[in-house]
Design a protein around this motif. Structure first.
Motif, PDB file in Angstrom:
ATOM      1  N   LYS A  75      32.157 -23.387 -28.176  1.00  0.00           N
ATOM      2  CA  LYS A  75      31.481 -24.116 -27.099  1.00  0.00           C
ATOM      3  C   LYS A  75      32.459 -24.389 -25.966  1.00  0.00           C
ATOM      4  CE  LYS A  75      29.916 -28.526 -27.542  1.00  0.00           C
ATOM      5  NZ  LYS A  75      29.022 -29.555 -28.107  1.00  0.00           N
ATOM      6  N   VAL A  76      31.994 -24.179 -24.733  1.00  0.00           N
ATOM      7  CA  VAL A  76      32.822 -24.519 -23.566  1.00  0.00           C
ATOM      8  C   VAL A  76      32.870 -26.039 -23.458  1.00  0.00           C
ATOM      9  CG1 VAL A  76      33.052 -24.330 -21.051  1.00  0.00           C
ATOM     10  CG2 VAL A  76      32.138 -22.397 -22.373  1.00  0.00           C
ATOM     11  N   ILE A  77      34.067 -26.604 -23.576  1.00  0.00           N
ATOM     12  CA  ILE A  77      34.158 -28.065 -23.515  1.00  0.00           C
ATOM     13  C   ILE A  77      34.842 -28.563 -22.239  1.00  0.00           C
ATOM     14  CG2 ILE A  77      34.009 -28.578 -25.996  1.00  0.00           C
ATOM     15  CD1 ILE A  77      37.114 -28.570 -25.997  1.00  0.00           C
ATOM     16  N   GLU A  78      35.423 -27.669 -21.497  1.00  0.00           N
ATOM     17  CA  GLU A  78      36.105 -28.076 -20.274  1.00  0.00           C
ATOM     18  C   GLU A  78      36.238 -26.844 -19.382  1.00  0.00           C
ATOM     19  OE1 GLU A  78      39.942 -29.698 -21.272  1.00  0.00           O
ATOM     20  OE2 GLU A  78      40.404 -30.195 -19.192  1.00  0.00           O
ATOM     21  N   VAL A  79      36.095 -27.045 -18.058  1.00  0.00           N
ATOM     22  CA  VAL A  79      36.397 -25.942 -17.144  1.00  0.00           C
ATOM     23  C   VAL A  79      37.466 -26.417 -16.167  1.00  0.00           C
ATOM     24  CG1 VAL A  79      34.117 -24.839 -17.284  1.00  0.00           C
ATOM     25  CG2 VAL A  79      34.564 -26.537 -15.499  1.00  0.00           C
ATOM     26  N   ASN A  80      38.239 -25.482 -15.646  1.00  0.00           N
ATOM     27  CA  ASN A  80      39.320 -25.816 -14.718  1.00  0.00           C
ATOM     28  C   ASN A  80      38.748 -25.943 -13.311  1.00  0.00           C
ATOM     29  OD1 ASN A  80      41.647 -26.127 -13.299  1.00  0.00           O
ATOM     30  ND2 ASN A  80      42.605 -24.202 -13.962  1.00  0.00           N
ATOM     31  N   GLU A  81      38.415 -27.182 -12.931  1.00  0.00           N
ATOM     32  CA  GLU A  81      37.780 -27.421 -11.627  1.00  0.00           C
ATOM     33  C   GLU A  81      38.716 -27.029 -10.474  1.00  0.00           C
ATOM     34  OE1 GLU A  81      34.729 -28.195 -11.210  1.00  0.00           O
ATOM     35  OE2 GLU A  81      34.062 -29.098 -13.106  1.00  0.00           O
ATOM     36  N   LYS A  82      40.012 -27.105 -10.735  1.00  0.00           N
ATOM     37  CA  LYS A  82      40.984 -26.800  -9.671  1.00  0.00           C
ATOM     38  C   LYS A  82      40.802 -25.397  -9.102  1.00  0.00           C
ATOM     39  CE  LYS A  82      45.320 -29.106 -10.743  1.00  0.00           C
ATOM     40  NZ  LYS A  82      46.676 -28.738 -11.148  1.00  0.00           N
ATOM     41  N   ILE A  83      40.425 -24.448  -9.969  1.00  0.00           N
ATOM     42  CA  ILE A  83      40.350 -23.068  -9.477  1.00  0.00           C
ATOM     43  C   ILE A  83      39.102 -22.816  -8.634  1.00  0.00           C
ATOM     44  CG2 ILE A  83      41.808 -22.116 -11.298  1.00  0.00           C
ATOM     45  CD1 ILE A  83      39.333 -21.058 -12.658  1.00  0.00           C
ATOM     46  N   ALA A  84      38.140 -23.765  -8.660  1.00  0.00           N
ATOM     47  CA  ALA A  84      36.975 -23.619  -7.795  1.00  0.00           C
ATOM     48  C   ALA A  84      37.419 -23.681  -6.334  1.00  0.00           C
ATOM     49  CB  ALA A  84      35.947 -24.703  -8.093  1.00  0.00           C
ATOM     50  N   ASP A  85      38.345 -24.575  -6.038  1.00  0.00           N
ATOM     51  CA  ASP A  85      38.840 -24.694  -4.664  1.00  0.00           C
ATOM     52  C   ASP A  85      40.089 -23.860  -4.409  1.00  0.00           C
ATOM     53  OD1 ASP A  85      36.894 -26.404  -3.658  1.00  0.00           O
ATOM     54  OD2 ASP A  85      37.852 -28.131  -4.606  1.00  0.00           O
ATOM     55  N   SER A  86      40.830 -23.564  -5.464  1.00  0.00           N
ATOM     56  CA  SER A  86      42.074 -22.799  -5.301  1.00  0.00           C
ATOM     57  C   SER A  86      42.100 -21.611  -6.252  1.00  0.00           C
ATOM     58  CB  SER A  86      43.291 -23.691  -5.570  1.00  0.00           C
ATOM     59  OG  SER A  86      43.260 -24.813  -4.746  1.00  0.00           O
ATOM     60  N   PRO A  87      41.215 -20.637  -6.008  1.00  0.00           N
ATOM     61  CA  PRO A  87      41.175 -19.482  -6.911  1.00  0.00           C
ATOM     62  C   PRO A  87      42.494 -18.700  -6.949  1.00  0.00           C
ATOM     63  CG  PRO A  87      39.797 -19.094  -4.973  1.00  0.00           C
ATOM     64  CD  PRO A  87      40.209 -20.528  -4.925  1.00  0.00           C
ATOM     65  N   GLU A  88      43.329 -18.911  -5.914  1.00  0.00           N
ATOM     66  CA  GLU A  88      44.611 -18.192  -5.881  1.00  0.00           C
ATOM     67  C   GLU A  88      45.539 -18.616  -7.025  1.00  0.00           C
ATOM     68  OE1 GLU A  88      43.491 -20.216  -3.533  1.00  0.00           O
ATOM     69  OE2 GLU A  88      45.004 -21.745  -3.106  1.00  0.00           O
ATOM     70  N   LEU A  89      45.195 -19.733  -7.696  1.00  0.00           N
ATOM     71  CA  LEU A  89      45.992 -20.133  -8.870  1.00  0.00           C
ATOM     72  C   LEU A  89      45.975 -19.058  -9.952  1.00  0.00           C
ATOM     73  CD1 LEU A  89      45.081 -23.927  -9.281  1.00  0.00           C
ATOM     74  CD2 LEU A  89      47.316 -22.963  -8.659  1.00  0.00           C
ATOM     75  N   LEU A  90      44.889 -18.277  -9.988  1.00  0.00           N
ATOM     76  CA  LEU A  90      44.836 -17.189 -10.977  1.00  0.00           C
ATOM     77  C   LEU A  90      45.866 -16.113 -10.678  1.00  0.00           C
ATOM     78  CD1 LEU A  90      41.941 -18.531 -11.428  1.00  0.00           C
ATOM     79  CD2 LEU A  90      41.313 -16.306 -12.337  1.00  0.00           C
ATOM     80  N   ASN A  91      46.216 -15.952  -9.395  1.00  0.00           N
ATOM     81  CA  ASN A  91      47.276 -15.009  -9.033  1.00  0.00           C
ATOM     82  C   ASN A  91      48.661 -15.611  -9.272  1.00  0.00           C
ATOM     83  OD1 ASN A  91      45.131 -14.208  -6.427  1.00  0.00           O
ATOM     84  ND2 ASN A  91      45.827 -12.619  -7.812  1.00  0.00           N
TER      85      ASN A  91
END
Lengths: 129, 374
Positions: A75-91
Protein backbone atom coordinates in the motif's frame (compact mmCIF):
# COMPACT_ATOMS: atom_id res chain seq x y z
CA UNK A 1 27.75 5.89 -12.15
CA UNK A 2 27.48 4.37 -8.71
CA UNK A 3 24.55 2.60 -7.11
CA UNK A 4 24.24 2.41 -3.32
CA UNK A 5 24.63 -1.04 -1.79
CA UNK A 6 21.67 -0.50 0.55
CA UNK A 7 19.16 -0.37 -2.33
CA UNK A 8 17.47 -3.13 -4.33
CA UNK A 9 16.97 -2.65 -8.06
CA UNK A 10 14.57 -3.69 -10.83
CA UNK A 11 15.39 -4.44 -14.46
CA UNK A 12 13.10 -1.54 -15.39
CA UNK A 13 15.30 0.91 -13.41
CA UNK A 14 13.39 1.45 -10.19
CA UNK A 15 14.89 0.98 -6.77
CA UNK A 16 13.57 0.15 -3.29
CA UNK A 17 15.20 1.39 -0.09
CA UNK A 18 13.91 -0.80 2.72
CA UNK A 19 13.24 0.54 6.22
CA UNK A 20 11.47 -2.09 8.34
CA UNK A 21 8.39 -3.12 6.38
CA UNK A 22 8.45 0.10 4.33
CA UNK A 23 10.09 0.48 0.96
CA UNK A 24 10.95 3.93 -0.39
CA UNK A 25 10.86 3.66 -4.15
CA UNK A 26 12.10 5.82 -6.99
CA UNK A 27 13.98 5.71 -10.28
CA UNK A 28 17.68 4.96 -10.54
CA UNK A 29 20.50 7.26 -11.49
CA UNK A 30 20.72 5.42 -14.81
CA UNK A 31 17.02 6.07 -15.50
CA UNK A 32 17.24 9.80 -14.75
CA UNK A 33 20.31 10.14 -16.95
CA UNK A 34 18.57 8.40 -19.84
CA UNK A 35 15.45 10.56 -19.47
CA UNK A 36 17.24 13.90 -19.18
CA UNK A 37 15.68 16.93 -17.49
CA UNK A 38 12.64 15.74 -15.56
CA UNK A 39 9.80 18.27 -15.60
CA UNK A 40 6.80 16.42 -14.17
CA UNK A 41 6.02 13.42 -11.97
CA UNK A 42 2.54 11.98 -11.75
CA UNK A 43 2.39 10.64 -8.20
CA UNK A 44 0.24 7.75 -6.98
CA UNK A 45 -2.60 8.33 -4.50
CA UNK A 46 -1.85 7.59 -0.88
CA UNK A 47 -3.73 4.46 0.10
CA UNK A 48 -3.52 2.82 -3.31
CA UNK A 49 -2.78 -0.92 -3.29
CA UNK A 50 -0.05 -1.87 -5.73
CA UNK A 51 1.10 -5.18 -7.12
CA UNK A 52 4.77 -5.66 -7.93
CA UNK A 53 5.28 -4.74 -11.60
CA UNK A 54 2.26 -2.42 -11.73
CA UNK A 55 2.67 1.18 -12.94
CA UNK A 56 2.72 3.40 -9.85
CA UNK A 57 3.99 6.70 -11.27
CA UNK A 58 4.81 8.40 -14.55
CA UNK A 59 7.92 10.49 -14.95
CA UNK A 60 8.13 13.03 -17.76
CA UNK A 61 11.26 14.69 -19.03
CA UNK A 62 11.38 17.44 -21.65
CA UNK A 63 11.45 14.82 -24.40
CA UNK A 64 10.05 11.59 -22.97
CA UNK A 65 7.29 10.01 -20.92
CA UNK A 66 8.27 7.02 -18.82
CA UNK A 67 6.15 4.74 -16.63
CA UNK A 68 7.54 3.47 -13.32
CA UNK A 69 6.84 -0.10 -12.18
CA UNK A 70 6.41 -1.00 -8.52
CA UNK A 71 9.41 -3.04 -7.27
CA UNK A 72 7.24 -4.64 -4.54
CA UNK A 73 3.56 -5.11 -3.68
CA UNK A 74 1.81 -3.18 -0.94
CA UNK A 75 0.00 0.00 0.00
CA UNK A 76 1.21 3.51 -0.82
CA UNK A 77 1.51 5.17 2.57
CA UNK A 78 3.41 8.32 1.69
CA UNK A 79 4.30 10.30 -1.43
CA UNK A 80 7.17 12.76 -1.84
CA UNK A 81 5.27 16.05 -2.16
CA UNK A 82 8.54 17.91 -2.72
CA UNK A 83 8.96 16.48 -6.20
CA UNK A 84 5.58 17.85 -7.30
CA UNK A 85 7.10 21.33 -7.24
CA UNK A 86 10.73 20.33 -7.79
CA UNK A 87 10.77 17.40 -10.21
CA UNK A 88 14.44 18.18 -10.89
CA UNK A 89 15.20 16.44 -7.58
CA UNK A 90 14.89 13.19 -9.53
CA UNK A 91 17.85 14.31 -11.63
CA UNK A 92 19.89 15.79 -8.80
CA UNK A 93 19.45 13.10 -6.16
CA UNK A 94 17.47 10.16 -7.55
CA UNK A 95 18.42 7.71 -4.79
CA UNK A 96 17.92 10.22 -1.97
CA UNK A 97 15.73 13.34 -2.00
CA UNK A 98 14.22 12.33 -5.33
CA UNK A 99 12.32 9.29 -3.99
CA UNK A 100 8.77 9.00 -5.32
CA UNK A 101 6.69 7.16 -2.70
CA UNK A 102 6.80 4.78 0.24
CA UNK A 103 5.12 1.39 0.04
CA UNK A 104 4.08 -0.68 3.06
CA UNK A 105 5.15 -4.09 1.80
CA UNK A 106 2.58 -6.88 1.81
CA UNK A 107 5.13 -9.53 0.86
CA UNK A 108 8.73 -8.63 1.78
CA UNK A 109 9.94 -11.89 0.24
CA UNK A 110 9.49 -10.17 -3.15
CA UNK A 111 12.68 -8.28 -2.39
CA UNK A 112 14.55 -11.46 -3.23
CA UNK A 113 13.48 -11.01 -6.86
CA UNK A 114 15.31 -7.69 -7.07
CA UNK A 115 18.95 -7.11 -7.98
CA UNK A 116 21.70 -5.94 -5.68
CA UNK A 117 23.84 -2.97 -6.70
CA UNK A 118 26.55 -5.08 -8.35
CA UNK A 119 24.07 -6.97 -10.54
CA UNK A 120 22.23 -3.74 -11.38
CA UNK A 121 25.37 -1.87 -12.32
CA UNK A 122 26.19 -4.67 -14.75
CA UNK A 123 22.62 -4.60 -16.13
CA UNK A 124 22.76 -0.81 -16.64
CA UNK A 125 26.23 -0.85 -18.19
CA UNK A 126 25.02 -3.42 -20.71
CA UNK A 127 22.39 -1.03 -22.01
CA UNK A 128 19.69 -1.65 -19.43
CA UNK A 129 17.30 -3.75 -21.51
CA UNK B 1 17.70 -4.43 -39.15
CA UNK B 2 18.52 -0.90 -38.10
CA UNK B 3 18.62 1.52 -40.96
CA UNK B 4 21.75 3.46 -41.66
CA UNK B 5 21.38 7.05 -40.44
CA UNK B 6 22.59 9.93 -42.56
CA UNK B 7 25.46 11.86 -41.03
CA UNK B 8 26.05 15.58 -41.38
CA UNK B 9 29.61 16.83 -42.05
CA UNK B 10 29.77 17.62 -38.32
CA UNK B 11 29.01 14.13 -37.01
CA UNK B 12 32.52 13.59 -35.61
CA UNK B 13 32.42 17.06 -34.06
CA UNK B 14 29.27 16.13 -32.11
CA UNK B 15 30.97 13.05 -30.73
CA UNK B 16 34.01 15.10 -29.77
CA UNK B 17 31.83 17.54 -27.78
CA UNK B 18 29.94 14.69 -26.09
CA UNK B 19 26.63 14.91 -27.95
CA UNK B 20 23.99 12.23 -27.31
CA UNK B 21 23.12 11.06 -30.82
CA UNK B 22 19.57 10.16 -31.87
CA UNK B 23 17.65 9.50 -35.09
CA UNK B 24 16.03 12.74 -36.31
CA UNK B 25 14.19 12.41 -39.64
CA UNK B 26 16.78 9.80 -40.63
CA UNK B 27 19.70 11.96 -39.53
CA UNK B 28 22.15 11.08 -36.76
CA UNK B 29 22.11 14.29 -34.72
CA UNK B 30 22.71 15.17 -31.06
CA UNK B 31 19.58 15.63 -28.93
CA UNK B 32 21.70 17.25 -26.23
CA UNK B 33 25.27 17.81 -25.05
CA UNK B 34 24.83 18.77 -21.36
CA UNK B 35 21.08 18.98 -20.76
CA UNK B 36 18.15 20.34 -22.75
CA UNK B 37 17.30 22.84 -20.01
CA UNK B 38 20.87 24.05 -19.60
CA UNK B 39 21.33 24.55 -23.35
CA UNK B 40 17.93 26.26 -23.56
CA UNK B 41 18.86 28.75 -20.82
CA UNK B 42 22.32 29.30 -22.34
CA UNK B 43 20.68 30.38 -25.60
CA UNK B 44 18.29 32.80 -23.87
CA UNK B 45 20.98 34.29 -21.62
CA UNK B 46 24.28 33.94 -23.50
CA UNK B 47 24.67 31.91 -26.71
CA UNK B 48 24.32 28.44 -28.18
CA UNK B 49 25.65 26.82 -31.34
CA UNK B 50 23.90 24.16 -33.43
CA UNK B 51 24.79 22.09 -36.42
CA UNK B 52 21.77 22.48 -38.69
CA UNK B 53 23.38 20.93 -41.75
CA UNK B 54 20.41 18.59 -42.02
CA UNK B 55 18.47 21.55 -43.45
CA UNK B 56 18.13 21.56 -47.24
CA UNK B 57 19.38 24.22 -49.62
CA UNK B 58 17.84 24.53 -53.05
CA UNK B 59 19.26 27.17 -55.42
CA UNK B 60 16.84 28.70 -57.91
CA UNK B 61 18.52 31.02 -60.40
CA UNK B 62 18.20 32.67 -63.76
CA UNK B 63 16.11 35.27 -65.58
CA UNK B 64 12.95 33.32 -64.86
CA UNK B 65 13.70 32.62 -61.19
CA UNK B 66 11.61 35.40 -59.69
CA UNK B 67 8.59 34.57 -61.86
CA UNK B 68 8.80 30.94 -60.80
CA UNK B 69 9.07 31.79 -57.11
CA UNK B 70 6.21 34.26 -57.30
CA UNK B 71 3.98 31.47 -58.55
CA UNK B 72 5.42 28.80 -56.27
CA UNK B 73 5.49 30.64 -52.96
CA UNK B 74 2.75 32.48 -51.11
CA UNK B 75 4.82 35.44 -49.91
CA UNK B 76 5.87 38.29 -52.23
CA UNK B 77 9.40 37.51 -53.35
CA UNK B 78 9.45 40.59 -55.60
CA UNK B 79 10.04 42.57 -52.38
CA UNK B 80 13.41 40.84 -52.13
CA UNK B 81 16.74 42.40 -53.09
CA UNK B 82 20.26 41.01 -52.71
CA UNK B 83 20.81 40.51 -49.00
CA UNK B 84 17.15 40.26 -48.06
CA UNK B 85 15.70 37.11 -46.48
CA UNK B 86 11.99 36.31 -46.81
CA UNK B 87 10.10 33.67 -44.84
CA UNK B 88 7.33 31.93 -46.76
CA UNK B 89 5.15 28.86 -46.83
CA UNK B 90 4.88 26.91 -50.11
CA UNK B 91 1.38 25.58 -50.75
CA UNK B 92 -0.50 22.95 -52.71
CA UNK B 93 -3.42 24.14 -54.86
CA UNK B 94 -5.63 23.08 -51.91
CA UNK B 95 -3.92 25.63 -49.68
CA UNK B 96 -2.25 22.87 -47.62
CA UNK B 97 1.44 23.37 -46.97
CA UNK B 98 4.20 21.59 -48.95
CA UNK B 99 6.87 23.16 -46.72
CA UNK B 100 7.90 26.41 -45.10
CA UNK B 101 11.24 28.00 -45.89
CA UNK B 102 13.52 30.99 -45.91
CA UNK B 103 14.32 32.52 -49.26
CA UNK B 104 17.74 34.18 -49.20
CA UNK B 105 17.78 36.67 -52.09
CA UNK B 106 21.24 36.97 -53.64
CA UNK B 107 22.73 39.00 -56.46
CA UNK B 108 22.54 37.91 -60.11
CA UNK B 109 18.99 36.59 -59.76
CA UNK B 110 19.91 33.77 -57.43
CA UNK B 111 17.61 32.65 -54.65
CA UNK B 112 18.69 30.17 -52.00
CA UNK B 113 15.71 28.30 -50.56
CA UNK B 114 16.43 26.89 -47.11
CA UNK B 115 13.99 24.05 -46.51
CA UNK B 116 13.23 21.47 -43.84
CA UNK B 117 15.39 18.36 -43.59
CA UNK B 118 12.49 15.95 -43.94
CA UNK B 119 11.13 17.67 -47.05
CA UNK B 120 14.19 18.13 -49.27
CA UNK B 121 13.33 15.50 -51.91
CA UNK B 122 9.64 16.39 -51.96
CA UNK B 123 10.38 20.11 -52.30
CA UNK B 124 13.00 19.64 -54.98
CA UNK B 125 10.60 17.55 -57.03
CA UNK B 126 7.72 19.99 -56.50
CA UNK B 127 9.81 23.00 -57.46
CA UNK B 128 11.42 21.25 -60.45
CA UNK B 129 8.04 20.19 -61.79
CA UNK B 130 6.76 23.73 -61.88
CA UNK B 131 10.09 25.08 -63.15
CA UNK B 132 9.59 23.13 -66.40
CA UNK B 133 7.01 25.71 -67.42
CA UNK B 134 9.43 28.60 -66.97
CA UNK B 135 12.07 29.85 -69.33
CA UNK B 136 15.67 30.37 -68.20
CA UNK B 137 15.56 29.06 -64.68
CA UNK B 138 17.65 26.38 -63.05
CA UNK B 139 16.86 24.50 -59.85
CA UNK B 140 19.69 22.74 -58.03
CA UNK B 141 19.63 20.76 -54.81
CA UNK B 142 22.82 21.85 -53.01
CA UNK B 143 21.90 20.23 -49.70
CA UNK B 144 24.74 17.71 -49.64
CA UNK B 145 27.37 20.33 -50.47
CA UNK B 146 26.52 22.80 -47.73
CA UNK B 147 27.09 22.77 -43.97
CA UNK B 148 25.03 25.12 -41.83
CA UNK B 149 25.43 26.20 -38.24
CA UNK B 150 23.13 28.37 -36.14
CA UNK B 151 24.63 30.72 -33.56
CA UNK B 152 21.83 32.06 -31.39
CA UNK B 153 21.50 34.14 -28.25
CA UNK B 154 22.20 37.69 -27.03
CA UNK B 155 26.01 37.24 -27.21
CA UNK B 156 25.97 35.96 -30.79
CA UNK B 157 27.08 39.16 -32.50
CA UNK B 158 29.96 39.72 -30.09
CA UNK B 159 31.18 36.15 -30.55
CA UNK B 160 30.91 36.08 -34.32
CA UNK B 161 32.47 39.51 -34.73
CA UNK B 162 35.74 38.11 -33.34
CA UNK B 163 35.99 35.93 -36.45
CA UNK B 164 34.63 38.32 -39.08
CA UNK B 165 35.87 41.67 -40.45
CA UNK B 166 32.45 42.66 -41.85
CA UNK B 167 30.59 44.93 -39.38
CA UNK B 168 27.84 42.56 -38.23
CA UNK B 169 25.77 45.34 -36.64
CA UNK B 170 25.02 46.45 -40.21
CA UNK B 171 23.18 43.21 -40.92
CA UNK B 172 19.57 43.77 -39.95
CA UNK B 173 17.14 41.06 -38.89
CA UNK B 174 16.15 38.89 -41.87
CA UNK B 175 19.08 40.13 -43.93
CA UNK B 176 22.36 38.54 -44.87
CA UNK B 177 25.69 38.86 -46.64
CA UNK B 178 27.44 36.52 -49.03
CA UNK B 179 31.13 35.65 -49.41
CA UNK B 180 32.14 36.77 -45.95
CA UNK B 181 35.15 35.14 -44.33
CA UNK B 182 34.50 33.58 -40.93
CA UNK B 183 37.76 32.34 -39.41
CA UNK B 184 39.12 32.26 -42.96
CA UNK B 185 36.22 30.23 -44.34
CA UNK B 186 34.04 31.71 -47.07
CA UNK B 187 30.47 31.83 -45.76
CA UNK B 188 26.98 33.14 -46.28
CA UNK B 189 25.72 34.77 -43.09
CA UNK B 190 22.07 35.59 -42.39
CA UNK B 191 20.67 37.26 -39.29
CA UNK B 192 17.90 34.75 -38.81
CA UNK B 193 17.06 31.91 -36.48
CA UNK B 194 14.60 29.54 -34.95
CA UNK B 195 14.87 30.37 -31.25
CA UNK B 196 13.25 33.75 -30.65
CA UNK B 197 16.69 35.24 -29.91
CA UNK B 198 19.03 37.40 -31.93
CA UNK B 199 21.53 35.35 -33.87
CA UNK B 200 22.98 34.17 -37.14
CA UNK B 201 22.77 31.24 -39.48
CA UNK B 202 26.03 30.56 -41.27
CA UNK B 203 26.50 28.48 -44.40
CA UNK B 204 29.75 27.11 -45.81
CA UNK B 205 31.09 24.23 -47.89
CA UNK B 206 30.30 20.89 -46.29
CA UNK B 207 33.92 19.94 -45.67
CA UNK B 208 34.62 23.21 -43.87
CA UNK B 209 31.73 22.77 -41.42
CA UNK B 210 33.71 21.16 -38.58
CA UNK B 211 36.38 23.88 -38.69
CA UNK B 212 33.70 26.61 -38.69
CA UNK B 213 31.91 25.02 -35.72
CA UNK B 214 35.09 24.70 -33.68
CA UNK B 215 36.29 28.22 -34.51
CA UNK B 216 32.99 29.66 -33.26
CA UNK B 217 33.08 27.48 -30.12
CA UNK B 218 36.56 28.83 -29.34
CA UNK B 219 35.55 32.43 -30.01
CA UNK B 220 32.64 32.04 -27.60
CA UNK B 221 34.62 30.48 -24.79
CA UNK B 222 34.34 33.51 -22.49
CA UNK B 223 30.86 34.49 -23.59
CA UNK B 224 28.95 31.50 -22.25
CA UNK B 225 28.64 29.74 -25.60
CA UNK B 226 27.59 26.08 -25.44
CA UNK B 227 27.10 23.44 -28.13
CA UNK B 228 23.39 22.66 -28.36
CA UNK B 229 21.21 19.83 -29.63
CA UNK B 230 17.82 19.13 -31.13
CA UNK B 231 16.10 19.03 -27.73
CA UNK B 232 16.43 22.72 -27.01
CA UNK B 233 16.15 23.62 -30.70
CA UNK B 234 12.58 22.41 -30.25
CA UNK B 235 11.82 23.96 -26.83
CA UNK B 236 13.23 27.33 -27.94
CA UNK B 237 11.27 27.52 -31.19
CA UNK B 238 8.20 26.27 -29.32
CA UNK B 239 8.40 29.06 -26.71
CA UNK B 240 8.78 31.57 -29.56
CA UNK B 241 5.70 29.89 -31.16
CA UNK B 242 7.51 29.22 -34.42
CA UNK B 243 5.89 26.46 -36.46
CA UNK B 244 7.53 23.12 -37.21
CA UNK B 245 6.63 21.32 -40.42
CA UNK B 246 4.89 18.04 -39.65
CA UNK B 247 3.38 19.48 -36.47
CA UNK B 248 1.94 22.98 -36.92
CA UNK B 249 2.25 22.81 -40.71
CA UNK B 250 1.16 20.01 -43.02
CA UNK B 251 -0.77 19.26 -46.21
CA UNK B 252 -4.04 19.21 -44.23
CA UNK B 253 -3.80 22.75 -42.85
CA UNK B 254 -3.39 26.10 -44.58
CA UNK B 255 -1.00 28.88 -43.53
CA UNK B 256 -4.10 30.90 -42.53
CA UNK B 257 -5.14 28.19 -40.08
CA UNK B 258 -1.58 28.01 -38.72
CA UNK B 259 -1.62 31.76 -37.99
CA UNK B 260 0.76 32.63 -40.84
CA UNK B 261 -1.67 34.87 -42.73
CA UNK B 262 0.80 37.75 -42.69
CA UNK B 263 3.09 35.71 -44.95
CA UNK B 264 0.39 35.15 -47.57
CA UNK B 265 0.66 38.04 -50.06
CA UNK B 266 -2.80 38.01 -51.64
CA UNK B 267 -2.06 41.43 -53.11
CA UNK B 268 1.18 40.56 -54.88
CA UNK B 269 -0.49 40.91 -58.24
CA UNK B 270 0.10 37.45 -59.65
CA UNK B 271 -1.61 34.11 -59.31
CA UNK B 272 0.24 31.74 -56.98
CA UNK B 273 -0.26 28.07 -56.22
CA UNK B 274 -2.90 27.87 -53.52
CA UNK B 275 -4.14 31.45 -53.89
CA UNK B 276 -7.65 30.48 -54.95
CA UNK B 277 -8.18 28.04 -52.07
CA UNK B 278 -6.69 30.47 -49.58
CA UNK B 279 -8.82 33.37 -50.79
CA UNK B 280 -11.90 31.21 -50.56
CA UNK B 281 -11.03 30.18 -47.02
CA UNK B 282 -10.37 33.78 -46.04
CA UNK B 283 -13.84 34.72 -47.27
CA UNK B 284 -15.73 31.75 -45.86
CA UNK B 285 -13.90 31.54 -42.56
CA UNK B 286 -11.20 29.23 -41.21
CA UNK B 287 -11.89 25.55 -40.74
CA UNK B 288 -9.55 25.40 -37.75
CA UNK B 289 -7.17 27.69 -35.95
CA UNK B 290 -3.87 27.18 -34.21
CA UNK B 291 -4.08 28.39 -30.61
CA UNK B 292 -1.72 28.61 -27.66
CA UNK B 293 -2.72 26.68 -24.55
CA UNK B 294 -1.46 27.02 -21.01
CA UNK B 295 -2.20 24.20 -18.60
CA UNK B 296 -4.31 25.40 -15.68
CA UNK B 297 -4.12 22.03 -13.93
CA UNK B 298 -0.77 20.29 -13.88
CA UNK B 299 0.29 18.00 -16.70
CA UNK B 300 2.50 17.90 -19.76
CA UNK B 301 0.58 18.21 -23.04
CA UNK B 302 2.34 16.42 -25.90
CA UNK B 303 2.12 16.17 -29.67
CA UNK B 304 -1.02 14.32 -30.77
CA UNK B 305 -2.91 14.53 -27.47
CA UNK B 306 -6.61 15.25 -28.01
CA UNK B 307 -8.24 18.53 -27.06
CA UNK B 308 -11.80 18.72 -25.66
CA UNK B 309 -14.20 21.49 -24.68
CA UNK B 310 -14.42 22.54 -21.03
CA UNK B 311 -17.09 19.95 -20.25
CA UNK B 312 -14.78 17.23 -21.56
CA UNK B 313 -17.59 15.85 -23.74
CA UNK B 314 -16.78 17.21 -27.17
CA UNK B 315 -13.55 16.45 -28.99
CA UNK B 316 -12.32 19.59 -30.73
CA UNK B 317 -8.84 19.01 -32.04
CA UNK B 318 -5.34 18.00 -31.07
CA UNK B 319 -2.04 19.26 -29.74
CA UNK B 320 0.53 19.96 -32.48
CA UNK B 321 3.40 20.60 -30.05
CA UNK B 322 3.31 20.54 -26.28
CA UNK B 323 6.08 20.78 -23.75
CA UNK B 324 7.40 22.14 -20.55
CA UNK B 325 8.64 25.64 -21.41
CA UNK B 326 11.93 26.18 -19.55
CA UNK B 327 12.16 30.00 -19.75
CA UNK B 328 8.54 30.55 -18.81
CA UNK B 329 8.41 27.61 -16.36
CA UNK B 330 4.98 26.62 -17.65
CA UNK B 331 3.39 23.65 -19.37
CA UNK B 332 2.25 24.91 -22.77
CA UNK B 333 0.87 23.65 -26.05
CA UNK B 334 -0.08 24.69 -29.54
CA UNK B 335 -3.26 23.04 -30.80
CA UNK B 336 -5.67 23.11 -33.72
CA UNK B 337 -9.25 23.83 -32.60
CA UNK B 338 -12.39 25.21 -34.31
CA UNK B 339 -12.38 29.02 -34.56
CA UNK B 340 -15.23 29.40 -32.06
CA UNK B 341 -12.97 27.92 -29.37
CA UNK B 342 -9.94 30.08 -30.21
CA UNK B 343 -10.71 33.19 -28.12
CA UNK B 344 -8.10 34.09 -25.50
CA UNK B 345 -9.33 32.89 -22.12
CA UNK B 346 -11.42 29.98 -23.47
CA UNK B 347 -11.18 26.96 -21.17
CA UNK B 348 -10.39 23.67 -22.88
CA UNK B 349 -9.20 20.25 -21.75
CA UNK B 350 -6.25 18.16 -22.93
CA UNK B 351 -6.55 14.38 -22.66
CA UNK B 352 -3.34 13.36 -20.91
CA UNK B 353 -3.28 9.55 -20.67
CA UNK B 354 -7.02 9.35 -20.08
CA UNK B 355 -7.36 12.31 -17.75
CA UNK B 356 -8.86 15.47 -19.20
CA UNK B 357 -6.72 18.22 -17.76
CA UNK B 358 -7.90 21.86 -17.73
CA UNK B 359 -6.12 24.36 -19.97
CA UNK B 360 -6.75 27.91 -21.17
CA UNK B 361 -6.26 29.59 -24.53
CA UNK B 362 -3.45 32.16 -24.24
CA UNK B 363 -1.74 34.58 -26.60
CA UNK B 364 1.10 33.55 -28.88
CA UNK B 365 4.02 33.88 -29.11
CA UNK B 366 4.47 32.53 -25.60
CA UNK B 367 7.89 34.14 -25.43
CA UNK B 368 9.13 37.35 -27.02
CA UNK B 369 12.57 38.70 -26.25
CA UNK B 370 12.89 42.14 -24.69
CA UNK B 371 13.56 44.99 -27.05
CA UNK B 372 12.18 43.19 -30.07
CA UNK B 373 9.73 45.24 -32.09
CA UNK B 374 6.18 43.91 -32.13
Amino acid sequence: MTYPANLKYTKTHEYARVEGNKAYVGITNYAQDQLGDIVFVELPEVGRELKAGEIFATVESVKAVSDCYAPVSGKVIEVNEKIADSPELLNKDPHGEGWICAIEMSDPSELENLMDNVAYEKHASEGGH
Amino acid sequence: MEKELKKTPLYETHLKYGGRIIDFEGWALPVQFSSIKEEHHACRNAAALWDVSDMGEIMVEGDGALDLLQMLLVNDISKGYPGRVIYTPMCYPTGGVVDDMMVVCLKDQRYLLVVNAGNIEKDYEWISNLAKYFYRVSVKNLSADIAEVALQGPNSERILQKLVKYPLNEIKYYHGVEDVEVAGIKCLITRTGYTGEDGFEIYCKAEEGPHLFEAIMEAGENDGLVPAGLGCRDTLRFEASMPLYGQELDAEHTPLEAGLGRFVAFNKGVYFVGSRALMEEREKGLRAKLVGLEMVEKGVPRTGYKVFDESGEKELGYVTTGSYAPTLDKYLAMAFVPVEFSQIGTKLRVDIRGKKILAEVVKMPFYRREGKKK
